[in-house]
Design a protein around this motif. Structure first.
Motif, PDB file in Angstrom:
ATOM      1  N   CYS A  14      18.650 -26.369 -21.437  1.00  0.00           N
ATOM      2  CA  CYS A  14      19.358 -26.949 -20.540  1.00  0.00           C
ATOM      3  C   CYS A  14      20.597 -26.900 -20.775  1.00  0.00           C
ATOM      4  CB  CYS A  14      18.470 -28.303 -20.020  1.00  0.00           C
ATOM      5  SG  CYS A  14      17.112 -28.232 -19.479  1.00  0.00           S
ATOM      6  N   GLY A  15      21.173 -26.997 -21.948  1.00  0.00           N
ATOM      7  CA  GLY A  15      22.555 -27.137 -22.354  1.00  0.00           C
ATOM      8  C   GLY A  15      23.254 -25.788 -21.964  1.00  0.00           C
ATOM      9  N   ALA A  16      22.428 -24.657 -22.529  1.00  0.00           N
ATOM     10  CA  ALA A  16      22.680 -23.370 -22.406  1.00  0.00           C
ATOM     11  C   ALA A  16      22.972 -22.972 -20.771  1.00  0.00           C
ATOM     12  CB  ALA A  16      21.883 -22.433 -22.888  1.00  0.00           C
ATOM     13  N   PHE A  17      22.024 -23.500 -20.028  1.00  0.00           N
ATOM     14  CA  PHE A  17      21.804 -23.278 -18.538  1.00  0.00           C
ATOM     15  C   PHE A  17      22.965 -23.863 -18.056  1.00  0.00           C
ATOM     16  CE2 PHE A  17      20.275 -24.491 -14.345  1.00  0.00           C
ATOM     17  CZ  PHE A  17      19.700 -23.344 -14.087  1.00  0.00           C
ATOM     18  N   LEU A 147      16.678 -33.417 -15.698  1.00  0.00           N
ATOM     19  CA  LEU A 147      17.026 -33.176 -14.180  1.00  0.00           C
ATOM     20  C   LEU A 147      18.240 -33.103 -13.818  1.00  0.00           C
ATOM     21  CD1 LEU A 147      15.384 -32.786 -11.672  1.00  0.00           C
ATOM     22  CD2 LEU A 147      15.269 -35.263 -11.271  1.00  0.00           C
ATOM     23  N   PRO A 148      19.373 -33.951 -14.315  1.00  0.00           N
ATOM     24  CA  PRO A 148      20.866 -33.852 -13.760  1.00  0.00           C
ATOM     25  C   PRO A 148      21.349 -32.438 -13.854  1.00  0.00           C
ATOM     26  CG  PRO A 148      20.470 -36.048 -14.802  1.00  0.00           C
ATOM     27  CD  PRO A 148      19.142 -35.089 -15.014  1.00  0.00           C
ATOM     28  N   VAL A 149      20.859 -31.763 -15.023  1.00  0.00           N
ATOM     29  CA  VAL A 149      21.381 -30.394 -15.342  1.00  0.00           C
ATOM     30  C   VAL A 149      21.036 -29.623 -14.088  1.00  0.00           C
ATOM     31  CG1 VAL A 149      20.936 -28.443 -16.798  1.00  0.00           C
ATOM     32  CG2 VAL A 149      21.255 -30.719 -18.016  1.00  0.00           C
ATOM     33  N   GLY A 150      19.914 -29.537 -13.604  1.00  0.00           N
ATOM     34  CA  GLY A 150      19.571 -28.591 -12.617  1.00  0.00           C
ATOM     35  C   GLY A 150      20.394 -29.052 -11.105  1.00  0.00           C
ATOM     36  N   LEU A 151      20.770 -30.221 -11.007  1.00  0.00           N
ATOM     37  CA  LEU A 151      21.364 -30.624  -9.948  1.00  0.00           C
ATOM     38  C   LEU A 151      22.958 -30.441  -9.997  1.00  0.00           C
ATOM     39  CD1 LEU A 151      19.891 -34.336  -9.235  1.00  0.00           C
ATOM     40  CD2 LEU A 151      19.512 -32.201  -8.078  1.00  0.00           C
ATOM     41  N   ALA A 152      23.507 -30.348 -11.167  1.00  0.00           N
ATOM     42  CA  ALA A 152      24.746 -30.093 -11.459  1.00  0.00           C
ATOM     43  C   ALA A 152      25.033 -28.620 -11.231  1.00  0.00           C
ATOM     44  CB  ALA A 152      25.067 -30.497 -12.863  1.00  0.00           C
ATOM     45  N   VAL A 153      24.010 -27.694 -11.613  1.00  0.00           N
ATOM     46  CA  VAL A 153      24.021 -26.273 -11.590  1.00  0.00           C
ATOM     47  C   VAL A 153      24.035 -26.037  -9.958  1.00  0.00           C
ATOM     48  CG1 VAL A 153      23.135 -24.095 -11.921  1.00  0.00           C
ATOM     49  CG2 VAL A 153      23.474 -25.789 -13.680  1.00  0.00           C
ATOM     50  N   ASP A 178      20.814 -21.040  -6.317  1.00  0.00           N
ATOM     51  CA  ASP A 178      19.487 -20.560  -6.343  1.00  0.00           C
ATOM     52  C   ASP A 178      18.512 -20.958  -7.899  1.00  0.00           C
ATOM     53  OD1 ASP A 178      16.793 -19.384  -5.127  1.00  0.00           O
ATOM     54  OD2 ASP A 178      16.964 -18.263  -7.145  1.00  0.00           O
ATOM     55  N   ASN A 179      19.275 -20.420  -8.925  1.00  0.00           N
ATOM     56  CA  ASN A 179      18.839 -20.998 -10.240  1.00  0.00           C
ATOM     57  C   ASN A 179      18.951 -22.490 -10.373  1.00  0.00           C
ATOM     58  OD1 ASN A 179      18.380 -18.364 -11.013  1.00  0.00           O
ATOM     59  ND2 ASN A 179      20.451 -18.296 -12.136  1.00  0.00           N
ATOM     60  N   GLY A 180      19.852 -23.168 -10.081  1.00  0.00           N
ATOM     61  CA  GLY A 180      19.811 -24.649  -9.993  1.00  0.00           C
ATOM     62  C   GLY A 180      18.675 -25.332  -9.273  1.00  0.00           C
ATOM     63  N   ILE A 181      18.439 -24.883  -8.157  1.00  0.00           N
ATOM     64  CA  ILE A 181      17.117 -25.295  -7.383  1.00  0.00           C
ATOM     65  C   ILE A 181      15.918 -25.161  -7.879  1.00  0.00           C
ATOM     66  CG2 ILE A 181      15.951 -25.030  -5.279  1.00  0.00           C
ATOM     67  CD1 ILE A 181      18.575 -24.448  -3.784  1.00  0.00           C
ATOM     68  N   THR A 182      15.770 -23.750  -8.793  1.00  0.00           N
ATOM     69  CA  THR A 182      14.580 -23.494  -9.434  1.00  0.00           C
ATOM     70  C   THR A 182      14.475 -24.390 -10.555  1.00  0.00           C
ATOM     71  OG1 THR A 182      14.763 -21.338  -8.567  1.00  0.00           O
ATOM     72  CG2 THR A 182      13.338 -21.644 -10.772  1.00  0.00           C
ATOM     73  N   ALA A 183      15.583 -24.519 -11.178  1.00  0.00           N
ATOM     74  CA  ALA A 183      15.487 -25.466 -12.345  1.00  0.00           C
ATOM     75  C   ALA A 183      15.194 -27.128 -11.968  1.00  0.00           C
ATOM     76  CB  ALA A 183      16.806 -25.523 -13.300  1.00  0.00           C
ATOM     77  N   THR A 184      15.770 -27.503 -11.168  1.00  0.00           N
ATOM     78  CA  THR A 184      15.458 -28.734 -10.447  1.00  0.00           C
ATOM     79  C   THR A 184      14.073 -28.871 -10.302  1.00  0.00           C
ATOM     80  OG1 THR A 184      17.496 -29.048  -9.657  1.00  0.00           O
ATOM     81  CG2 THR A 184      15.763 -30.661  -8.888  1.00  0.00           C
ATOM     82  N   ALA A 185      13.282 -27.901  -9.795  1.00  0.00           N
ATOM     83  CA  ALA A 185      11.998 -27.898  -9.308  1.00  0.00           C
ATOM     84  C   ALA A 185      10.923 -28.066 -10.491  1.00  0.00           C
ATOM     85  CB  ALA A 185      11.611 -26.744  -8.320  1.00  0.00           C
ATOM     86  N   PHE A 186      11.531 -27.073 -11.393  1.00  0.00           N
ATOM     87  CA  PHE A 186      10.610 -26.978 -12.668  1.00  0.00           C
ATOM     88  C   PHE A 186      10.880 -28.376 -13.583  1.00  0.00           C
ATOM     89  CE2 PHE A 186      10.781 -22.492 -12.778  1.00  0.00           C
ATOM     90  CZ  PHE A 186       9.566 -22.096 -12.921  1.00  0.00           C
ATOM     91  N   LEU A 187      11.841 -29.177 -13.665  1.00  0.00           N
ATOM     92  CA  LEU A 187      12.182 -30.210 -14.349  1.00  0.00           C
ATOM     93  C   LEU A 187      11.456 -31.561 -13.594  1.00  0.00           C
ATOM     94  CD1 LEU A 187      15.740 -29.570 -15.734  1.00  0.00           C
ATOM     95  CD2 LEU A 187      13.753 -29.578 -16.947  1.00  0.00           C
ATOM     96  N   ALA A 188      11.466 -31.484 -12.295  1.00  0.00           N
ATOM     97  CA  ALA A 188      11.012 -32.760 -11.567  1.00  0.00           C
ATOM     98  C   ALA A 188       9.828 -32.653 -11.407  1.00  0.00           C
ATOM     99  CB  ALA A 188      11.567 -32.569 -10.233  1.00  0.00           C
TER     100      ALA A 188
END
Length: 235
Positions: A14-17, A147-153, A178-188
Motif C-alpha cells: 500500500c505504501g508503494a501504491f 483503506l485511506p491509501v485507496g481513498l488518497a489515490v 481508477d486504480n484508487g477505486i479498485t484498491a478501495t474496493a479490495f481493502l474495504a
C-alpha cells in the motif's frame, strides 16, 4: 503466512501504491510518468495477491494476475505507443521540429507547479485518513486500516486529471483514479468477484483505446496534445 508478515507486506504494498501516485505528480517527463503508473499497477496486483493468499481465495489470485497484466503491462504499453506516435525520428525533422517533439513528451505547463502539487498530495492524503477513520473503526483489520491509501489515490488521481494540460498526462490521472477505486474496493470488501473486475478492466481498456485515438487525432489536427488547443474549436 502469519498475520504479522501479512500486515507488514500489505503495508509495504500500500505504501508503494501511494508513493507511485505522488511520484506521478512530481515527474514531468511523460515516459517516466508512465513507468511510475506501471509500478503502481504492480503494487495494486500485490495488494490483491496478498488478500488472496491470506484468505485462501484463488479467485483473488486470478484477479491479481489479471491486474498485473492489464495495469502494469497492457495499459502502460498503449500509453507508450500513443507517446511514441507523436515523437517522429529526429533525423527526418528540422531542429525546430525536434524541439517541439521533445516538449510534447513533457508536461511543461501544468496548472499547479511541482511544490504546490506535492503539498496538495499531502493535504489530500490527510483528508483521506480523516474521512476513512470512522470506516476503519467499524472493523479495524489490516486491510481496512489501509483503506485511506485507496481513498488518497482516488483524490490524487482526480487532482492529476484536472491540473494537467497534456492529454496523455490526463489519461494517466484517469487511470490513477481508477486504480484508487479498485484498491478501495479490495481493502474495504476484501476483494471483488472476478467477473466484476474483468468487466471493469475491459471498460478501462476500452476507454484508454478511445483516448489513444483521440490524442492521435488531436496531434494530427493541432500538432500537439495540449488541452488548451481545443479552445480553438468553434461551432
Amino acid at each position: 503466512m502469519n498475520d504479522s508478515v501479512y500486515t507488514q507486506l500489505l503495508d509495504l504494498a500500500c505504501g508503494a501504491f501511494l508513493l507511485a501516485a505522488v511520484v506521478v505528480l512530481w515527474l514531468r517527463q511523460l515516459s517516466s510518468i508512465v513507468r511510475a503508473f506501471a509500478l503502481q499497477g504492480v503494487a495494486l496486483a500485490a495488494v490483491a495477491g496478498l488478500l488472496g493468499v491470506h484468505e485462501g481465495r484463488w479467485d483473488l489470485l486470478a484477479v491479481a494476475v489479471g491486474i498485473g497484466l492489464l495495469r502494469a503491462g497492457a495499459l502502460p504499453h498503449l500509453i507508450r505507443r500513443a507517446l511514441a506516435a507523436g515523437t517522429p525520428p529526429a533525423a527526418h525533422h528540422s531542429t525546430h521540429h525536434y524541439e517541439e517533439d521533445v516538449s510534447e513528451a513533457r508536461e511543461t505547463q501544468p496548472l499547479v507547479n511541482v511544490a504546490a502539487s506535492l503539498l496538495s498530495a499531502a493535504l489530500l492524503t490527510l483528508l483521506a485518513y480523516a474521512v476513512a477513520r470512522p470506516l476503519v473503526e467499524l472493523d479495524p483489520t489490516p486491510a481496512t486500516s489501509a483503506l485511506p491509501v485507496g481513498l488518497a489515490v482516488v483524490l490524487i488521481g482526480f487532482f492529476t486529471l484536472v491540473t494537467r494540460r497534456r492529454a496523455l498526462a490526463q489519461v494517466v490521472g484517469f487511470l490513477l483514479l481508477d486504480n484508487g477505486i479498485t484498491a478501495t474496493a479490495f481493502l474495504a470488501a476484501s476483494g471483488v468477484p472476478l467477473i466484476v473486475e474483468l468487466g471493469v478492466s475491459f471498460d478501462v481498456l476500452l476507454a484508454v483505446l478511445v483516448l489513444q485515438i483521440l490524442t492521435t487525432r488531436m496531434r494530427a489536427a493541432f500538432g500537439g496534445t495540449g488541452i488548451d488547443d481545443l479552445r480553438e474549436l468553434r461551432d
